[in-house]
Design a protein around this motif. Structure first.
Motif, PDB file in Angstrom:
ATOM      1  N   ALA A  52      12.910  -6.745   2.877  1.00 44.12           N
ATOM      2  CA  ALA A  52      13.422  -5.782   1.890  1.00 44.12           C
ATOM      3  C   ALA A  52      12.319  -5.336   0.934  1.00 44.12           C
ATOM      4  CB  ALA A  52      14.581  -6.387   1.112  1.00 44.12           C
ATOM      5  N   TYR A  53      11.407  -6.228   0.572  1.00 41.89           N
ATOM      6  CA  TYR A  53      10.300  -5.870  -0.315  1.00 41.89           C
ATOM      7  C   TYR A  53       9.342  -4.908   0.371  1.00 41.89           C
ATOM      8  CZ  TYR A  53      11.783  -9.517  -3.557  1.00 41.89           C
ATOM      9  OH  TYR A  53      12.501 -10.271  -4.440  1.00 41.89           O
ATOM     10  N   HIS A  54       9.071  -5.164   1.634  1.00 37.37           N
ATOM     11  CA  HIS A  54       8.206  -4.269   2.407  1.00 37.37           C
ATOM     12  C   HIS A  54       8.863  -2.893   2.568  1.00 37.37           C
ATOM     13  CE1 HIS A  54       5.227  -7.320   3.603  1.00 37.37           C
ATOM     14  NE2 HIS A  54       6.253  -8.151   3.653  1.00 37.37           N
ATOM     15  N   ASP A  55      10.168  -2.910   2.827  1.00 38.38           N
ATOM     16  CA  ASP A  55      10.902  -1.653   2.992  1.00 38.38           C
ATOM     17  C   ASP A  55      10.899  -0.848   1.692  1.00 38.38           C
ATOM     18  OD1 ASP A  55      11.421  -2.467   5.567  1.00 38.38           O
ATOM     19  OD2 ASP A  55      13.517  -3.036   5.170  1.00 38.38           O
ATOM     20  N   ARG A  56      11.097  -1.525   0.564  1.00 40.85           N
ATOM     21  CA  ARG A  56      11.114  -0.835  -0.739  1.00 40.85           C
ATOM     22  C   ARG A  56       9.754  -0.212  -1.029  1.00 40.85           C
ATOM     23  NH1 ARG A  56      13.591   0.395  -5.260  1.00 40.85           N
ATOM     24  NH2 ARG A  56      12.663   0.035  -7.294  1.00 40.85           N
ATOM     25  N   LYS A  57       8.689  -0.947  -0.759  1.00 38.31           N
ATOM     26  CA  LYS A  57       7.329  -0.425  -0.974  1.00 38.31           C
ATOM     27  C   LYS A  57       7.101   0.796  -0.082  1.00 38.31           C
ATOM     28  CE  LYS A  57       2.898  -0.630  -2.217  1.00 38.31           C
ATOM     29  NZ  LYS A  57       2.397  -0.485  -3.553  1.00 38.31           N
ATOM     30  N   SER A  58       7.466   0.703   1.182  1.00 42.70           N
ATOM     31  CA  SER A  58       7.289   1.814   2.119  1.00 42.70           C
ATOM     32  C   SER A  58       8.107   3.026   1.688  1.00 42.70           C
ATOM     33  CB  SER A  58       7.717   1.408   3.531  1.00 42.70           C
ATOM     34  OG  SER A  58       6.868   0.411   4.017  1.00 42.70           O
ATOM     35  N   LYS A  59       9.361   2.789   1.264  1.00 43.14           N
ATOM     36  CA  LYS A  59      10.233   3.885   0.821  1.00 43.14           C
ATOM     37  C   LYS A  59       9.646   4.560  -0.412  1.00 43.14           C
ATOM     38  CE  LYS A  59      14.277   6.090   0.549  1.00 43.14           C
ATOM     39  NZ  LYS A  59      14.200   7.448   1.026  1.00 43.14           N
ATOM     40  N   TRP A  60       9.127   3.780  -1.361  1.00 45.52           N
ATOM     41  CA  TRP A  60       8.542   4.355  -2.578  1.00 45.52           C
ATOM     42  C   TRP A  60       7.335   5.215  -2.208  1.00 45.52           C
ATOM     43  CZ3 TRP A  60       4.179   5.033  -5.342  1.00 45.52           C
ATOM     44  CH2 TRP A  60       4.312   5.478  -6.667  1.00 45.52           C
ATOM     45  N   LEU A  61       6.453   4.702  -1.345  1.00 46.95           N
ATOM     46  CA  LEU A  61       5.268   5.462  -0.944  1.00 46.95           C
ATOM     47  C   LEU A  61       5.648   6.758  -0.237  1.00 46.95           C
ATOM     48  CD1 LEU A  61       2.984   2.534   0.297  1.00 46.95           C
ATOM     49  CD2 LEU A  61       2.644   3.941  -1.753  1.00 46.95           C
ATOM     50  N   GLU A  62       6.636   6.685   0.651  1.00 52.16           N
ATOM     51  CA  GLU A  62       7.077   7.868   1.392  1.00 52.16           C
ATOM     52  C   GLU A  62       7.705   8.903   0.446  1.00 52.16           C
ATOM     53  OE1 GLU A  62      10.776   8.516   4.339  1.00 52.16           O
ATOM     54  OE2 GLU A  62       9.335   6.983   5.006  1.00 52.16           O
ATOM     55  N   ASP A  63       8.603   8.455  -0.423  1.00 49.18           N
ATOM     56  CA  ASP A  63       9.269   9.379  -1.355  1.00 49.18           C
ATOM     57  C   ASP A  63       8.294   9.924  -2.393  1.00 49.18           C
ATOM     58  OD1 ASP A  63      11.566   8.972   0.062  1.00 49.18           O
ATOM     59  OD2 ASP A  63      12.616   7.863  -1.517  1.00 49.18           O
ATOM     60  N   ASN A  64       7.344   9.110  -2.821  1.00 49.01           N
ATOM     61  CA  ASN A  64       6.334   9.567  -3.776  1.00 49.01           C
ATOM     62  C   ASN A  64       5.499  10.689  -3.159  1.00 49.01           C
ATOM     63  OD1 ASN A  64       4.686   9.169  -6.326  1.00 49.01           O
ATOM     64  ND2 ASN A  64       3.124   8.815  -4.760  1.00 49.01           N
ATOM     65  N   GLU A  65       5.136  10.516  -1.898  1.00 48.56           N
ATOM     66  CA  GLU A  65       4.339  11.535  -1.207  1.00 48.56           C
ATOM     67  C   GLU A  65       5.120  12.846  -1.093  1.00 48.56           C
ATOM     68  OE1 GLU A  65       0.602  12.496   0.489  1.00 48.56           O
ATOM     69  OE2 GLU A  65       1.273  10.771  -0.670  1.00 48.56           O
ATOM     70  N   MET A  66       6.402  12.737  -0.747  1.00 39.90           N
ATOM     71  CA  MET A  66       7.225  13.944  -0.626  1.00 39.90           C
ATOM     72  C   MET A  66       7.366  14.626  -1.992  1.00 39.90           C
ATOM     73  SD  MET A  66      11.025  14.517   0.919  1.00 39.90           S
ATOM     74  CE  MET A  66      10.483  14.295   2.596  1.00 39.90           C
ATOM     75  N   ALA A  67       7.647  13.861  -3.028  1.00 44.51           N
ATOM     76  CA  ALA A  67       7.787  14.420  -4.381  1.00 44.51           C
ATOM     77  C   ALA A  67       6.482  15.071  -4.824  1.00 44.51           C
ATOM     78  CB  ALA A  67       8.202  13.326  -5.362  1.00 44.51           C
TER      79      ALA A  67
END
Length: 172
Positions: free
Chosen positions: A31-46
């Motif tokens: 879950a920690y790895h998934d949260r980090k990956s999701k943040w990086l992906e969403d940050n890039e899109m934003a």
């Protein structure tokens, strides 16, 4: 279209208000790895939504920044007085908006939620209770009984729940 509404609709707005999660260790739960990956992906899109909505000169100055929150902070610093004006105008939106009798309450709620999201992006702290009060005060007379019941029963809810309740009241 308003950039903050676009970021909200794209479900990437949250990276503006959330610090980048720490790099999880190899023994960290998935879950920690998934949260980090999701943040990086969403940050890039934003980041690309923001970069795409500013002038070419500003694009060149901000393209190398990693976090969207840093881009927004830098833009706020560069345009401080204009930012203050934008914030004052954003405050005026939800306070001065009143639903017109016959307008679907869902449309009105989405408009109000957009205003409140914009205030949040601009750094105005408006707690949920105050947001609900602002929305309730924007309603027309046909919702008078709903508002009275809400206050008499000391109800508490979030904006999406309020929207659903108001739609039900509207249908009745």
């Amino acid at each position: 279209m308003n950039l903050m509404l676009v970021l909200t609709a794209a479900k990437v707005y949250w990276v503006l208000t959330t610090e980048e999660p720490e790099l999880p260790g190899p023994d960290s739960p998935q879950a920690y790895h998934d949260r980090k990956s999701k943040w990086l992906e969403d940050n890039e899109m934003a980041k690309y939504y923001i970069i795409g909505s500013i002038s070419n000169v500003l694009q060149q100055q901000h393209i190398g920044m990693a976090a969207t929150s840093d881009i927004m902070m830098n833009i706020k610093e560069m345009f401080g007085e204009q930012y203050l004006t934008a914030r004052l105008l954003a405050i005026r939106g939800p306070i001065s908006t009143k639903i017109v009798e016959g307008t679907p309450v869902r449309d009105h709620m989405l408009k109000m939620m957009g205003y409140l999201n914009e205030l949040d992006i601009l750094g105005a702290i408006v707690d949920v209770e105050t947001q609900i009060d602002i929305v309730l005060s924007s309603l027309c007379g046909s919702f008078k009984e709903f508002v009275m019941t809400y206050h008499m029963n000391k109800m508490t809810m979030i904006l999406t729940e309020l929207m659903n309740q108001l739609q039900t009241a509207e249908d009745l």
